[in-house]
Design a protein around this motif. Structure first.
Motif: not given
Length: 498
Positions: A117-118, A124-125, A139-140, A245-246
């Motif tokens: 989720v983080n 997300s944007m 982000g990964a 996220g994944n």
């Protein structure tokens, strides 16, 4: 004669066929022993790197990446796609109150779900950092190492430098893998890079934080390769943030599985004829061993090349046309407040790289708008800038903006490749009186060749983190990240994220 030919073929039938093996299986038999493979060299690198191999430049740049990634993750925790992902994890999976969730005080999930989720929040944007060859590196990795740090027992104290070393290893593995393919340098067409190299980067970072041995680190990468990949068809939709996220979640899972003894291919990063590893994603994949540090240490790629930090939440390619259009706005309106009137504009020509998924004439959602040359150019032309508010429904449906969009044409010059290091953005506006105003951007502010100043980056962070945290907490968090390499316990950072 047919019978004679058949007998001849049987007589010279090769040994591998006589044994019932396919020729590709023979190639596997020819693989080098595990200790000589490219995959093994990556495992040794992950296991043997030490904090002293992080130069001051690498530490400085990676702390900027950590700060920016946390900021975009915190503001991303306010989005609809994050809320959907969080609800899914809370309702489908049994609660496991271990790891923190960005911006949600008191909410905790299992480490892998928190990483998921983080990671979704971070992308997300489409506000997170971008490297070259093209991927979203932080982000990964960061959500995975933060979730894993939360999971560690109390007696296993991790320093801030431990966290930064794992983070930098995750970034380095991504950068090294991307450089094994010429196609990786271009804006992607088939799959989203963070879903591949990001998954392996997350696995590498988590394997290092778990102190796995070289063989286990190699297996973590190979396991991650089986969990990697996402098609570009889901770009500009709510599903694109799931890719990051994944990547974070599945890389962490790969490292945890490897720590339990699960094994996988010892040639997943190698170029073995007849066996597809990373070459399944990159047809021109040509790997080289990654040498562990010697006496002189290892120079991380981050020391050679900085990352791009975005000033507004949209695909990186949008920043070239936005800056070019903003320069036209400045000519037409001046430096002060004001708006370009669509009634003055006869024609708008964008000269941009050819890339189908970011050529969207009339975007119907905020996610499509973040991936539209036309939308971002017209927003900047109308307002003089693009901001987070530009993608709100009311801003997207403005009659003046729609009028400008209807006058846009696009050209793809041969000298403008779909490559973040070589491309440019050009906006030419023809006015009703016949005057022509042209703006061009070769390197936008925030690109690795023209990085944001510390003050600009901190301003961005204050705006993003301030969406969910009080001002005093925002300032404290900035200082914690700045001092992270000198912190004896990284839990000081973890406690600040909710």
């Amino acid at each position: 004669r047919y019978y004679e030919l058949f007998v001849l073929q049987k007589a010279v039938r090769p040994a591998w066929a006589a044994r019932g093996l396919h020729q590709s299986a023979l190639e596997v038999l020819k693989c080098p022993p595990p200790e000589e493979t490219v995959t093994a060299s990556f495992g040794r690198f992950i296991s043997e790197m030490k904090p002293q191999h992080l130069s001051p430049v690498t530490l400085h740049r990676s702390k900027r990446m950590v700060l920016d990634s946390i900021g975009v993750g915190l503001v991303g925790s306010t989005t609809d796609v994050f809320e959907l992902a969080l609800q899914h994890c809370q309702h489908v999976y049994a609660p496991d109150d271990i790891s923190s969730v960005y911006g949600r005080k008191g909410t905790r999930l299992s480490p892998t779900l928190a990483a998921f989720v983080n990671g979704v929040a971070t992308h997300s944007m489409d506000f997170d950092d971008t490297w070259h060859p093209a991927t979203h590196p932080s982000g990964a990795v960061l959500p995975a190492v933060l979730a894993l740090a939360d999971m560690m027992p109390a007696h296993r104290k991790l320093s801030g430098l431990d966290l930064l070393l794992a983070f930098n290893i995750g970034i380095e593995i991504q950068g090294q893998l991307m450089r094994f393919s010429n196609k990786a340098h271009d804006i992607p067409k088939r799959f989203h890079p963070p879903s591949v190299v990001g998954t392996l980067g997350s696995a590498a970072a988590c394997a290092r934080l778990l102190s796995l041995d070289p063989s286990q680190c190699s297996h973590a990468l190979a396991i991650a390769a089986s969990l990697a990949g996402a098609p570009m068809a889901n770009a500009a939709t709510q599903s694109k943030p799931l890719h990051v996220g994944n990547a974070s979640r599945l890389g962490l899972e790969a490292a945890l599985l490897a720590s339990r003894g699960l094994k996988a291919s010892h040639v997943v990063l190698d170029a073995v004829t007849g066996v597809a590893g990373l070459s399944a994603f990159y047809e021109d994949y040509l790997p080289q061993p990654l040498h562990p540090p010697g006496d002189g240490g290892h120079m991380f790629l981050l020391e050679e090349q900085d990352v791009a930090f975005k000033r507004f939440p949209a695909h990186l390619g949008m920043h070239w046309v936005a800056d070019a259009a903003a320069s036209v706005h400045k000519v037409l309106v001046g430096v002060g407040p004001g708006s370009v009137s669509p009634g003055e504009v006869k024609d708008i020509l964008l000269r941009v790289p050819r890339s189908k998924y970011i050529d969207r004439p009339l975007p119907a959602s905020e996610h499509e708008a973040r991936h539209s040359f036309q939308f971002n150019a017209c927003s900047a032309l109308l307002d003089g800038e693009v901001t987070a508010g530009s993608f709100a429904p009311a801003a997207m449906s403005r009659p003046d903006l729609l009028a400008l969009l209807s006058r846009v044409r696009v050209e793809h010059p041969h000298d403008n490749p779909a490559n973040f290091s070589l491309m440019y953005g050009e906006v030419r506006v023809v006015l009703n009186g016949g005057d022509v105003v042209t703006g061009r951007c070769d390197t936008f502010y925030g690109h690795w060749r023209n990085p944001l100043t510390s003050e600009s980056l901190r301003r961005k962070f204050r705006h993003n983190a301030g969406a969910v945290l009080p001002p005093e907490r925002v300032e404290e968090l900035m200082e914690v990240v700045e001092e992270l390499d000198r912190a004896g316990d990284c839990r000081a950072l973890l406690s600040q994220l909710q």
